[in-house]
Every structure is written in C-alpha cells, then in structure tokens.
Design a protein around this motif. Structure first.
Motif, PDB file in Angstrom:
ATOM      1  N   PHE A 215      -6.094  -5.722  -1.853  1.00  0.00           N
ATOM      2  CA  PHE A 215      -7.401  -5.060  -1.938  1.00  0.00           C
ATOM      3  C   PHE A 215      -7.195  -3.644  -2.473  1.00  0.00           C
ATOM      4  CE2 PHE A 215     -10.490  -2.188   0.061  1.00  0.00           C
ATOM      5  CZ  PHE A 215     -11.668  -2.732  -0.424  1.00  0.00           C
ATOM      6  N   ASN A 216      -6.181  -2.975  -1.944  1.00  0.00           N
ATOM      7  CA  ASN A 216      -5.846  -1.631  -2.432  1.00  0.00           C
ATOM      8  C   ASN A 216      -4.365  -1.516  -2.779  1.00  0.00           C
ATOM      9  OD1 ASN A 216      -6.697   0.990  -3.099  1.00  0.00           O
ATOM     10  ND2 ASN A 216      -5.932   1.815  -1.152  1.00  0.00           N
ATOM     11  N   GLY A 217      -3.582  -2.485  -2.415  1.00  0.00           N
ATOM     12  CA  GLY A 217      -2.149  -2.454  -2.720  1.00  0.00           C
ATOM     13  C   GLY A 217      -1.906  -2.839  -4.171  1.00  0.00           C
TER      14      GLY A 217
ATOM     15  N   THR B  57     -13.729   1.057  13.572  1.00  0.00           N
ATOM     16  CA  THR B  57     -12.857  -0.121  13.711  1.00  0.00           C
ATOM     17  C   THR B  57     -11.442   0.293  14.101  1.00  0.00           C
ATOM     18  OG1 THR B  57     -12.323  -0.151  11.332  1.00  0.00           O
ATOM     19  CG2 THR B  57     -14.152  -1.543  12.053  1.00  0.00           C
ATOM     20  N   LYS B  58     -10.965   1.419  13.570  1.00  0.00           N
ATOM     21  CA  LYS B  58      -9.594   1.846  13.892  1.00  0.00           C
ATOM     22  C   LYS B  58      -9.486   2.192  15.385  1.00  0.00           C
ATOM     23  CE  LYS B  58      -6.560   2.491  11.234  1.00  0.00           C
ATOM     24  NZ  LYS B  58      -5.525   1.611  10.625  1.00  0.00           N
ATOM     25  N   ALA B  59     -10.471   2.923  15.905  1.00  0.00           N
ATOM     26  CA  ALA B  59     -10.408   3.302  17.329  1.00  0.00           C
ATOM     27  C   ALA B  59     -10.568   2.067  18.218  1.00  0.00           C
ATOM     28  CB  ALA B  59     -11.483   4.345  17.635  1.00  0.00           C
TER      29      ALA B  59
ATOM     30  N   PRO C  81     -17.884   3.590   9.710  1.00  0.00           N
ATOM     31  CA  PRO C  81     -17.334   2.253  10.025  1.00  0.00           C
ATOM     32  C   PRO C  81     -15.812   2.231  10.115  1.00  0.00           C
ATOM     33  CG  PRO C  81     -19.054   2.084   8.370  1.00  0.00           C
ATOM     34  CD  PRO C  81     -18.807   3.550   8.560  1.00  0.00           C
ATOM     35  N   TYR C  82     -15.133   2.953   9.241  1.00  0.00           N
ATOM     36  CA  TYR C  82     -13.660   2.936   9.255  1.00  0.00           C
ATOM     37  C   TYR C  82     -13.124   3.446  10.593  1.00  0.00           C
ATOM     38  CZ  TYR C  82      -8.921   4.718   8.497  1.00  0.00           C
ATOM     39  OH  TYR C  82      -7.585   4.999   8.633  1.00  0.00           O
ATOM     40  N   SER C  83     -13.517   4.654  10.982  1.00  0.00           N
ATOM     41  CA  SER C  83     -12.971   5.248  12.216  1.00  0.00           C
ATOM     42  C   SER C  83     -13.338   4.411  13.435  1.00  0.00           C
ATOM     43  CB  SER C  83     -13.502   6.671  12.403  1.00  0.00           C
ATOM     44  OG  SER C  83     -13.112   7.466  11.319  1.00  0.00           O
TER      45      SER C  83
ATOM     46  N   LEU D  31       2.937  -8.662   4.026  1.00  0.00           N
ATOM     47  CA  LEU D  31       1.718  -9.473   3.866  1.00  0.00           C
ATOM     48  C   LEU D  31       0.606  -8.529   3.429  1.00  0.00           C
ATOM     49  CD1 LEU D  31       0.054 -12.066   4.176  1.00  0.00           C
ATOM     50  CD2 LEU D  31      -0.293 -11.470   6.591  1.00  0.00           C
ATOM     51  N   ASP D  32       0.103  -8.737   2.215  1.00  0.00           N
ATOM     52  CA  ASP D  32      -0.900  -7.812   1.660  1.00  0.00           C
ATOM     53  C   ASP D  32      -1.919  -8.622   0.866  1.00  0.00           C
ATOM     54  OD1 ASP D  32      -2.151  -5.671  -0.015  1.00  0.00           O
ATOM     55  OD2 ASP D  32      -0.599  -4.448   0.918  1.00  0.00           O
ATOM     56  N   ASN D  33      -3.183  -8.247   0.976  1.00  0.00           N
ATOM     57  CA  ASN D  33      -4.218  -8.969   0.217  1.00  0.00           C
ATOM     58  C   ASN D  33      -4.528  -8.296  -1.127  1.00  0.00           C
ATOM     59  OD1 ASN D  33      -5.623  -6.709   0.962  1.00  0.00           O
ATOM     60  ND2 ASN D  33      -7.211  -7.775   2.123  1.00  0.00           N
TER      61      ASN D  33
ATOM     62  N   GLY E  65       0.829  -1.210   0.000  1.00  0.00           N
ATOM     63  CA  GLY E  65       0.000   0.000   0.000  1.00  0.00           C
ATOM     64  C   GLY E  65       0.860   1.254   0.000  1.00  0.00           C
ATOM     65  N   HIS E  66       0.191   2.385   0.157  1.00  0.00           N
ATOM     66  CA  HIS E  66       0.896   3.666   0.018  1.00  0.00           C
ATOM     67  C   HIS E  66       1.958   3.857   1.112  1.00  0.00           C
ATOM     68  CE1 HIS E  66       0.744   8.306   0.114  1.00  0.00           C
ATOM     69  NE2 HIS E  66       1.647   7.905  -0.751  1.00  0.00           N
ATOM     70  N   VAL E  67       1.523   3.962   2.373  1.00  0.00           N
ATOM     71  CA  VAL E  67       2.505   4.233   3.440  1.00  0.00           C
ATOM     72  C   VAL E  67       3.411   3.018   3.647  1.00  0.00           C
ATOM     73  CG1 VAL E  67       2.858   5.090   5.773  1.00  0.00           C
ATOM     74  CG2 VAL E  67       0.745   5.688   4.581  1.00  0.00           C
ATOM     75  N   GLY E  68       2.834   1.816   3.582  1.00  0.00           N
ATOM     76  CA  GLY E  68       3.611   0.596   3.806  1.00  0.00           C
ATOM     77  C   GLY E  68       4.807   0.498   2.867  1.00  0.00           C
TER      78      GLY E  68
ATOM     79  N   ASN F 100      -3.524  12.823   7.335  1.00  0.00           N
ATOM     80  CA  ASN F 100      -3.667  12.570   5.888  1.00  0.00           C
ATOM     81  C   ASN F 100      -2.335  12.513   5.138  1.00  0.00           C
ATOM     82  OD1 ASN F 100      -6.130  13.788   6.971  1.00  0.00           O
ATOM     83  ND2 ASN F 100      -6.882  13.475   4.889  1.00  0.00           N
ATOM     84  N   ALA F 101      -2.047  11.340   4.593  1.00  0.00           N
ATOM     85  CA  ALA F 101      -0.785  11.146   3.875  1.00  0.00           C
ATOM     86  C   ALA F 101      -0.869  11.742   2.469  1.00  0.00           C
ATOM     87  CB  ALA F 101      -0.486   9.655   3.766  1.00  0.00           C
ATOM     88  N   PHE F 102       0.236  12.319   2.016  1.00  0.00           N
ATOM     89  CA  PHE F 102       0.378  12.690   0.596  1.00  0.00           C
ATOM     90  C   PHE F 102       1.810  12.370   0.180  1.00  0.00           C
ATOM     91  CE2 PHE F 102       3.234  16.315   0.573  1.00  0.00           C
ATOM     92  CZ  PHE F 102       3.168  16.779   1.883  1.00  0.00           C
TER      93      PHE F 102
END
Ligand SMILES: NC(=O)c1ccc[n+]([C@@H]2O[C@H](COP(=O)([O-])OP(=O)(O)OC[C@H]3O[C@@H](n4cnc5c(N)ncnc54)[C@H](O)[C@@H]3O)[C@@H](O)[C@H]2O)c1
Length: 292
Positions: free
Chosen positions: A38-40, A136-138, A132-134, A34-36, A12-15, A162-164
């Motif tokens: 999905f977005n990587g 699960t993260k919290a 839902p995202y926030s 280890l990446d599925n 992924g991006h940051v990874g 926010n990453a750029f």
C-alpha cells in the motif's frame, strides 16, 4: 539456533531499516517480510530477506512458519490523509492487527513487538480521539496489553516519534516532512508548512528507531518503550534549516506533544539517539548545494 523473524510492513520506511539491521546482526536468521505494498516499495527490499505480498488480515495463510519474533509495523501509517482513507485505516489497522495478535497467540510466537504511535500521549492523552489513524493505533495498544493480561501473550510496545532518514518518501500523499522538504529544496520550490508551523515534533533518526525496536525485542517486556529524540523542533525551525523560503497552507496541524510519555527505552535498555535532524539536514545541504 537461527531464528525465524517476521516483519510486517518490511517494505516500508522503518521496516526496511529493521530488516537491514537484523540481517547485519545475524545473517543466518530467516527474515520474512509481509507487506501489502500500500505504501511499501520494492526499492526498499534488502538482500537476504524473503518478501511476501499480502495483507496482515491473511497472515495465518501467508505465514505457515511459527516466528520467534513478530515485529508488527504493517499498518496504515499517516495522520492527515487518514480522514479520507478511513475504510483502509480500519481494514489495515483494526482488522489486520487483530489477525496478527491472534496469530501470535495461537502460534505461541515468542514475542510480538508493536510499533505504536507517540500520538497516544499527545494533547494530554486526547489525541487518539482527533483522527482515525491515532484512534486505531491507541486501540491496538489497548488490545495488545489486554492480550498480555488475558492470555499471557509475550509482547513489547514501542512508541515511535517522527521518523526521518534514508528511504523516507518525499512525494505523494504519504510523504513525510523531512523528505518532502528535501524534494521541495531540490526543485527550488518554497517549503510548504501547515499553519501555524510552531507545532513541535521530536524528529528521530530511522536507524535509531530500528535499533531501539530490536533492542526492545531482545530485552524489553510489556508497554512503555518510547523511541524519540529528546530535542524537539518546530516545523518552521526544520524549514529554516533548509534555508527557506517558506509558504504556509491550511491543513490538519495535528497534535501538541506531551512530556508525559513513559521512558523505559532509555531507563531500562540504555537506548539513545545518535543523529539529530538539524545535523542531518546540514549534511544533506552540503551534498546538494543550491547553485544560486
Ligand atoms: N514513521 C513514523 O514517524 C511513525 C511514527 C509512529 C508510529 N509509526 C508506525 O510505525 C510503522 C511503520 O511506519 P512507516 O513510517 O515505516 O510507514 P510505512 O507506510 O513506510 O510502512 C508501513 C508498511 O506497512 C505496509 N502495510 C500497511 N498496512 C498493511 C497491512 N494491513 N498488511 C500488510 N502490510 C501493510 C505498507 O505497505 C508499508 O510498506 C507503522 O505501523 C506506523 O504507524 C511510524
């Protein structure tokens, strides 16, 4: 002694930036992703790392090694589409992360380093209940802190803003803002902004996030390593840096940032950002001038 380091979400991006910096620092370490996917993407692969395809829920089977450090980034990672993708969010972030945390406990991993979301502190701490995202993260932050108490799990938690930066996705459902604006700019399209556009974000250079989480892995302990640029900009200001024109749309506008986040990364580790988003955009425009 060379280390074994696992990066979940390494494609992924940051990874991908974490892997790049780890390899530069210690080329003899064994770096596994280890990446599925999905977005990587395979385009994010860094020479020298080993890439395994699969879901974190199957980590025990897919990673027979016992890593010295696990950087856990492999989760569903976007707010707005998380309402529609709620099944995947819970599968990847709740089921998957529980497996990662248990893996770290049972294998006695040296340290689990989690990439949490700064949204936990937003909207006076209530943002976690808004999507839902926030949520699960919290919850995962709570889980990891509790494993620290219940089982003495060695861990550190970073909060990304926010990453750029390079390798950011500019197209598709999971595109992020700066790269999306870059694409619109290159295509001579108006820059689309979710109303009202005055919402502010602490855009943070991806290389700084990677350096911060690696520093936290080396020297940090426990919760509270927020990694965000001190300066915040509204979405309108970011669009104006590209020169506009701007088109507004209705969607999920998201949070109001809060100033109440902990600051252990700066205070304990001396971490700081090196590249401001407006300067980054100015450089992009210099390289890609519009021929008007
Ligand atoms: N980018 C940001 O601004 C930001 C802000 C706060 C927190 N974070 C967190 O940082 C991490 C990385 O974010 P990113 O922007 O690089 O996202 P990303 O989508 O580019 O990277 C996440 C990677 O994890 C993979 N993945 C997702 N679920 C997985 C699973 N269950 N098993 C294996 N692989 C899985 C994806 O395919 C992707 O390659 C995420 O955990 C995200 O929540 C990011």
């Amino acid at each position: 002694m060379p280390k074994i380091i696992l990066v979940t979400g390494g494609a992924g991006h940051v990874g991908s930036h974490i892997i790049e910096q780890l390899i530069q620092k210690n080329p003899e370490d064994k770096i596994i992703s280890l990446d599925n996917y999905f977005n990587g993407t395979k385009e994010n692969h860094i020479t020298g790392a080993e890439y395994r395809q699969g879901n974190t829920k199957d980590i025990d089977k897919l990673i027979p090694e016992t890593p010295d450090i696990v950087f856990h980034l492999g989760e569903y990672a976007r707010i707005a589409p998380s309402f529609d993708d709620v099944n995947q969010v819970f599968e990847m972030n709740t089921v998957g992360t529980f497996a990662v945390v248990e893996f770290c406990r049972q294998r006695k991993v040296g340290k689990l380093v989690y990439a949490a979301s700064s949204t936990k502190f937003a909207t006076d701490g209530q943002e976690r209940h808004t999507n839902p995202y926030s949520f699960t993260k919290a919850n995962n932050v709570d889980l990891i802190n509790n494993y620290g108490k219940w089982y003495n799990l060695p861990y550190a938690i970073c909060y990304f803003y926010n990453a750029f930066g390079p390798r950011e996705k500019g197209i598709g459902n999971y595109a992020t803002l700066v790269a999306k604006f870059e694409q619109e700019y290159l295509n001579n399209q108006p820059l689309t902004i979710v109303k009202p556009g005055t919402q502010k974000r602490n855009f943070t250079y991806v290389g700084d996030l990677a350096r911060g989480i690696i520093l936290t892995a080396q020297k940090g302990n426990g919760d509270g390593y927020t990694l965000g640029n001190k300066k915040e900009y509204s979405i309108i200001e970011i669009a104006q840096a590209f020169g506009g024109p701007i088109e507004f749309k209705d969607s999920y506008p998201g949070r109001i940032e809060s100033g109440k986040a902990p600051d252990k990364a700066r205070k304990e580790l001396g971490w700081e950002t090196t590249i401001d988003v407006i300067d980054y955009i100015k450089d992009f425009i210099k390289i890609h001038p519009h021929n008007k």
